[in-house]
Design a protein around this motif. Sequence first.
Motif, PDB file in Angstrom:
ATOM      1  N   THR A 147      19.353  -7.521  31.518  1.00 23.23           N
ATOM      2  CA  THR A 147      18.583  -7.472  32.758  1.00 23.23           C
ATOM      3  C   THR A 147      17.526  -6.391  32.644  1.00 23.23           C
ATOM      4  N   SER A 148      16.528  -6.482  33.485  1.00 23.63           N
ATOM      5  CA  SER A 148      15.518  -5.428  33.603  1.00 23.63           C
ATOM      6  C   SER A 148      15.544  -4.803  34.991  1.00 23.63           C
ATOM      7  N   VAL A 149      16.588  -5.104  35.762  1.00 17.82           N
ATOM      8  CA  VAL A 149      16.736  -4.575  37.126  1.00 17.82           C
ATOM      9  C   VAL A 149      17.955  -3.666  37.147  1.00 17.82           C
ATOM     10  N   ALA A 150      17.816  -2.513  37.795  1.00 14.28           N
ATOM     11  CA  ALA A 150      18.839  -1.471  37.714  1.00 14.28           C
ATOM     12  C   ALA A 150      20.041  -1.726  38.601  1.00 14.28           C
ATOM     13  N   ASN A 151      19.936  -2.617  39.592  1.00 19.85           N
ATOM     14  CA  ASN A 151      21.023  -2.832  40.535  1.00 19.85           C
ATOM     15  C   ASN A 151      21.286  -4.320  40.697  1.00 19.85           C
TER      16      ASN A 151
ATOM     17  N   ASP B 134      19.448  -1.525  32.128  1.00 19.85           N
ATOM     18  CA  ASP B 134      18.346  -2.392  32.576  1.00 19.85           C
ATOM     19  C   ASP B 134      17.225  -2.417  31.546  1.00 19.85           C
ATOM     20  N   ASP B 135      17.583  -2.380  30.256  1.00 21.63           N
ATOM     21  CA  ASP B 135      16.589  -2.336  29.186  1.00 21.63           C
ATOM     22  C   ASP B 135      16.285  -3.714  28.618  1.00 21.63           C
ATOM     23  N   ASN B 136      16.823  -4.770  29.264  1.00 23.75           N
ATOM     24  CA  ASN B 136      16.534  -6.154  28.885  1.00 23.75           C
ATOM     25  C   ASN B 136      16.993  -6.474  27.464  1.00 23.75           C
ATOM     26  N   ILE B 137      18.062  -5.856  27.024  1.00 15.99           N
ATOM     27  CA  ILE B 137      18.704  -6.260  25.775  1.00 15.99           C
ATOM     28  C   ILE B 137      20.158  -6.587  26.099  1.00 15.99           C
ATOM     29  N   TRP B 138      20.795  -7.326  25.204  1.00 20.14           N
ATOM     30  CA  TRP B 138      22.142  -7.806  25.465  1.00 20.14           C
ATOM     31  C   TRP B 138      23.157  -6.663  25.378  1.00 20.14           C
ATOM     32  N   HIS B 139      24.095  -6.694  26.333  1.00 20.61           N
ATOM     33  CA  HIS B 139      25.178  -5.715  26.373  1.00 20.61           C
ATOM     34  C   HIS B 139      26.508  -6.459  26.492  1.00 20.61           C
ATOM     35  N   ASP B 140      27.514  -5.956  25.792  1.00 23.94           N
ATOM     36  CA  ASP B 140      28.843  -6.564  25.792  1.00 23.94           C
ATOM     37  C   ASP B 140      29.741  -5.824  26.773  1.00 23.94           C
TER      38      ASP B 140
ATOM     39  N   MET C 220       6.862   3.193  29.926  1.00 23.15           N
ATOM     40  CA  MET C 220       6.089   2.704  31.072  1.00 23.15           C
ATOM     41  C   MET C 220       6.021   1.187  31.010  1.00 23.15           C
ATOM     42  N   ARG C 221       5.793   0.566  32.159  1.00 23.74           N
ATOM     43  CA  ARG C 221       5.597  -0.877  32.223  1.00 23.74           C
ATOM     44  C   ARG C 221       4.745  -1.217  33.432  1.00 23.74           C
ATOM     45  N   VAL C 222       4.161  -2.395  33.388  1.00 23.63           N
ATOM     46  CA  VAL C 222       3.305  -2.914  34.476  1.00 23.63           C
ATOM     47  C   VAL C 222       2.262  -1.865  34.853  1.00 23.63           C
ATOM     48  N   ILE C 223       1.444  -1.465  33.862  1.00 15.93           N
ATOM     49  CA  ILE C 223       0.375  -0.487  34.106  1.00 15.93           C
ATOM     50  C   ILE C 223      -0.849  -1.253  34.619  1.00 15.93           C
ATOM     51  N   SER C 224      -1.235  -0.971  35.834  1.00 18.72           N
ATOM     52  CA  SER C 224      -2.335  -1.711  36.480  1.00 18.72           C
ATOM     53  C   SER C 224      -3.406  -0.713  36.931  1.00 18.72           C
TER      54      SER C 224
ATOM     55  N   THR D 258      20.667 -21.321  39.912  1.00 16.00           N
ATOM     56  CA  THR D 258      20.945 -20.812  38.559  1.00 16.00           C
ATOM     57  C   THR D 258      20.396 -21.772  37.521  1.00 16.00           C
ATOM     58  N   LEU D 259      20.158 -21.235  36.310  1.00 15.49           N
ATOM     59  CA  LEU D 259      19.669 -22.034  35.189  1.00 15.49           C
ATOM     60  C   LEU D 259      20.608 -21.849  34.005  1.00 15.49           C
ATOM     61  N   TYR D 260      20.676 -22.869  33.139  1.00 21.02           N
ATOM     62  CA  TYR D 260      21.481 -22.786  31.938  1.00 21.02           C
ATOM     63  C   TYR D 260      20.697 -22.237  30.746  1.00 21.02           C
ATOM     64  N   SER D 261      19.575 -21.648  31.007  1.00 25.51           N
ATOM     65  CA  SER D 261      18.761 -21.050  29.944  1.00 25.51           C
ATOM     66  C   SER D 261      18.592 -19.561  30.259  1.00 25.51           C
ATOM     67  N   CYS D 262      17.873 -18.854  29.410  1.00 27.05           N
ATOM     68  CA  CYS D 262      17.658 -17.421  29.620  1.00 27.05           C
ATOM     69  C   CYS D 262      16.196 -17.102  29.383  1.00 27.05           C
ATOM     70  N   PRO D 263      15.331 -17.328  30.373  1.00 32.01           N
ATOM     71  CA  PRO D 263      13.902 -17.047  30.187  1.00 32.01           C
ATOM     72  C   PRO D 263      13.635 -15.543  30.110  1.00 32.01           C
ATOM     73  N   GLU D 264      12.656 -15.198  29.311  1.00 34.53           N
ATOM     74  CA  GLU D 264      12.278 -13.791  29.201  1.00 34.53           C
ATOM     75  C   GLU D 264      11.397 -13.404  30.382  1.00 34.53           C
ATOM     76  N   PRO D 265      11.649 -12.253  31.011  1.00 29.86           N
ATOM     77  CA  PRO D 265      10.798 -11.829  32.134  1.00 29.86           C
ATOM     78  C   PRO D 265       9.413 -11.448  31.621  1.00 29.86           C
ATOM     79  N   PRO D 266       8.376 -11.667  32.413  1.00 32.35           N
ATOM     80  CA  PRO D 266       7.000 -11.371  31.970  1.00 32.35           C
ATOM     81  C   PRO D 266       6.694  -9.883  32.065  1.00 32.35           C
ATOM     82  N   ILE D 267       7.563  -9.083  31.535  1.00 27.29           N
ATOM     83  CA  ILE D 267       7.402  -7.626  31.594  1.00 27.29           C
ATOM     84  C   ILE D 267       7.507  -7.096  30.166  1.00 27.29           C
TER      85      ILE D 267
END
Length: 1225
Positions: A159-163, A207-213, A449-453, A302-311
Amino acid sequence: MVVLPPACCGIGDNAWTASSSDFDQYLIVDLGSVRNVTRIATQGRRHSSEYVMEYSVSYGTNGLDYADYKEPGGNTKMFKGNVNGDGLRKNVFEVPVIAQWIRINPTRWRDRISLRVELYGCDYVADNLYFNGSALVRWDLMRDPISASRESIKFRFKTSVANGVLMYSRGTQGDYIALQLRDNRMLLNIDLGAGIMTSLSVGSLLDDNIWHDVVISRNRKDIMFSVDRVQIRGRIKGEFYRLNLNRGFYIGGVPNKQDGLLVMQNFTGCMENLYLNTTNVISSIKEATSYGDNYLYEKVHTLYSCPEPPIIPVTFLTSDSYAKLKGYEGVKSLNASFAFRTYEGDGLLLYHSFASDGHVKLFLHDGKIKVELLTAGNPKALLDNYEDVFNDGRWHQVILTIGTNFLELNIDGRPMKTVRILSMTTGSVYYVAGAPNNVIKHRGFVGCMRVISIDGNYKLPTDWKKDEYCCANSVVFDTCQMTDRCNPNPCKHSGICKQNSMEFFCDCANTGYSGAVCHTSLNPLSCTAYKNTNPVNQRAEMKIDVDGSGPLRPFPVTCEFYADGRVLTVLSHKNEGTTPVDGFQEPGSFMQDIMYDADMDQIEALINRSMTCQQRLRYECKQSRLFNSPSDEGTFRPSSWWVSRFNQRMDYWGGSLPGSRKCECGIMGKCVDTTKWCNCDSGLDSWLEDGGDLTYKEHLPVKQLRFGDTGSPLDEKEGRYTLGPLMCEGDDLFNNVVTFRVADSSINLPSFDMGHSGDIYFEFRTTAENAVIIHSKGPTDYIKISIIGGDQLQFQYQAGSGPLGVSVDTSYRLADNNWHSVSVERNRKEARIVVDGALKAEVREPPGPVRALHLTSDLVVGSTVDYRDGFVGCIRALLLNGQLTNLRSYANRGLYGVSPGCIGKCESNPCLNNGTCLEGYDGFKCDCRWTAFKGPICADEIGVNMRPESIIKYDFMGSWRSTIAENIRVGFTTTNPKGFLLGFSSNISGEYLTIMISNSGHLRAVFDFGFERQELIYPDKHFGLGQYHDVRITRKDSGSKLVMQVDNYEPKEFQFNIKASADAQFNNIQYMYIGRNESMTEGFIGCISRVEFDDIYPLKLLFQENGPANVRSLGKQPLTEDYCGVEPVTHPPDFVETRPPPVVDEDKLRQIYQRTDSAILGGILAIIFLALVIMAVLIGRYLARHKGEYLTQEDKGAESALDPDSAVVRSTTGHQVQKKKEWFI
């Protein structure tokens, strides 16, 4: 770094060799797709000494983000590598690695980093579910409820979300299980129906968007919770052990707020291969959906796939890196937004220089976000509106908006607006996370950093051109490469962990501990330990830490110190005052729990370490019965009792004995009513008392008091109790002492798992200048504590890398036969040694991975592991990680060279005649300087044979003495019953003292000390019979009493009547004479020895080499030293101890020989035999190699002749000639 393609993965003849050998070298293997990797095998470069001895493994799925393979304790696991270039070493992943990319980082190597590698595993099949923040799956448990005492849950997520809520279910009896992400950490709350929630938390930066066990395993009330193999274990609170769930089981979120949930958001991200016990839940959902069984599972969005977030995050690795982005130029407003996470407290976040004069700078300072604004015509302004700190490693969203007369800073949805006069025109360039030094000198930002606008324009970091960032090796795209060094918390004893991008720090304030990781206790181990190192008064209040660096916290006590050396530790409680009891008639209906100033674990440790403990318990009664005595075991029905620490109802009162069912008066037979066993059991209407000390340690302290038979508030029955503090005496820690009396003796303790953090405490006493005190080894690691040169303590260790050492040099002697304390600690940051609680030294761990100390040998106390450089002396109070090691129990087994207690060779007073014994523990030396003797035990006589003309004179040479309590000794033997033995005189005062043998053979002492002449005769003894006599003369009682002792007879005392105005002092002694004085013509004939006057030994001075000039022989003939016929005393020889042979394990030996093939062994022996025969033939031929004939033979008897003629004359056998021949074999 080298990346190998998928086809590489097999061990062949070729090896990878790093371009340089340092810690930053990696070998990355691309498996082509995500695989399930179970094992790894390595080799070095073939036929060489280039190989990797240790390495770590990290893994990932995109080639950018890598996670370290960790041990259960949270440390990066170090895999053991090879021991040569050709051998194969396999390591098994206890929990399989699921990844496409495997990165191998060598951490130890031989000569150069060279590696051949092979990975083992299989294809990985993934069942995925994607949740968008509003999605969930509901599993209906109404038809098939869960009621289990044990279960396991396993899954992977990213995930990329902390909560977010990952899993939740509950039952109608109050049971629930809640698994949630909270502030990028995994939190598990569980209740088995007792109404008490148990919480466990593990993981960080999830929330670093990598897989965790994730693994959750429960067995009744024991639970294990693991994220990425980092484990924590706990015990579920409450009395129940079954989890009963019969409502919905929610995955990915909940429809409404539920008990046990601390976050409100549903999960956003992917879950993969969710297993409940052996059931693949996601696969079951797919099957149920495909068969149309929608009643069991309900899917929402829900989806049976795992799309990558656009971040796409970007990592700024150094403070010199930055991004240079474009914005709208020449406008009157600007807007910049981004999200960041960091552990650094300082760093530039955003800098923009206006086209008009001025700039805006957004930066971190001490963790707080501040804005510096400078515009034309206005002074520089610093805006600091947030009290929070933002370098906590979490993502924070920042929006900065500036317009005419307006500035707004929004952090995490909290806006701060500032209205002021300002006007600006924007420039073209915005510097993010830093800036070149020629633009602004400010430390750059280190973190992600991310989403620098900028002005609403968002450009993916992967699309940045080379001139839009700096520098290529300092900026990493599509990954957030941060390490949380505070998870798990490396700070001990509740220390607060803080960190930056390079290291962690521990805040030990208010913990009672110090050091780099809050490991070393600031408090003494006990009151006795405090007394050993500090000056004390009669009483002191302090905190003690009974287990030092162990888990028990310090607690307050009162220390009482007595003149006889006793030390008392007093532990108070909240109920020490006298408490009335009235209105509780039923037995034990009044209940008082005793709340001490320490918890029960701390108290138990104190009691177990103390020599004795006691607690005074008293009950005053008026018609209130206590034990209802007399009674037997079957009819014992007390009205009152007390409860021990093990929750036992006790059947005796203070001052009595366990099991007696009596009070103190019943034991002593002094109760008011002699038919009762307690005073209170008489039931009289007057006030009575039963009390005394509870002294049985196994029952203390009093945990609870129960009273009854106090009637109602309206009758005459009542009572009152007083419970004193717990008082313990002594500390067995300092009685746990052993003596090493042989240099190669040792105590071998079990292997000490020092790991990443450990400590050793002990106290020692020795006279050895150089010795190893503690030693232990592993395959490559070791620890060693040594005393060097008698004034230096050194701690050496090796943990994978090269050896490190830290030492303390003292200004005083450590080998002084006094007790000294040593504390040694090694942790993740440093190693330190503390001597005598004050002198300390530290050494930092080298850069690179911090390795655990891997020790496999015994922990050897007293020498090295091979019994060299041994320690002789005493050791006590050995604590390993705060736990007492019972050395005394090892010594009681009769170990070679080890004795219980601290007993040296000088304990038996081997030095005679007041010689000073110098302790060596494996031996001793006698200092005879302050005696009239010499020799190894100060027992050899120093005497002189005197002739009539002999005289020895000692001249005080200006250092005249005046004495009033002399100590004089002289030994002699003679057959001539007359003569002058020893005399003292003063020409200044005219005073003198003479010791002589009279013509009648008696011993006379004649003196005049100024008050009157005195002559004393030792009666009933003839001294001219050739026997040796030892005479001692002393004065006491201000010179009015003289004591004369001869040999071992009773001393004779002579009292003088000295007027108050008289002076009994022997004034201005100038000369001492032996044998005769200068006015006599004939002196003593015989042997004189043991001459001693206070601290002067004239015969020893006379015969020593290069003796002083003030003592000399004045006779015509020189005098020689003599032992006066007194043979020196000797001690029986010591028993010489030798180390017993090692114990041979017969079973192992037999197995070794059984494994030997007898045919092979026979063949080897046959070859050896044949080789010996061939060697014998060759040697024979070599010895017989001479040819021809020759004549030779010396005549017998002529061997020692000087010339040929003499040889013929001395010959006894005649001239012989023998013909010798050579024979060939």
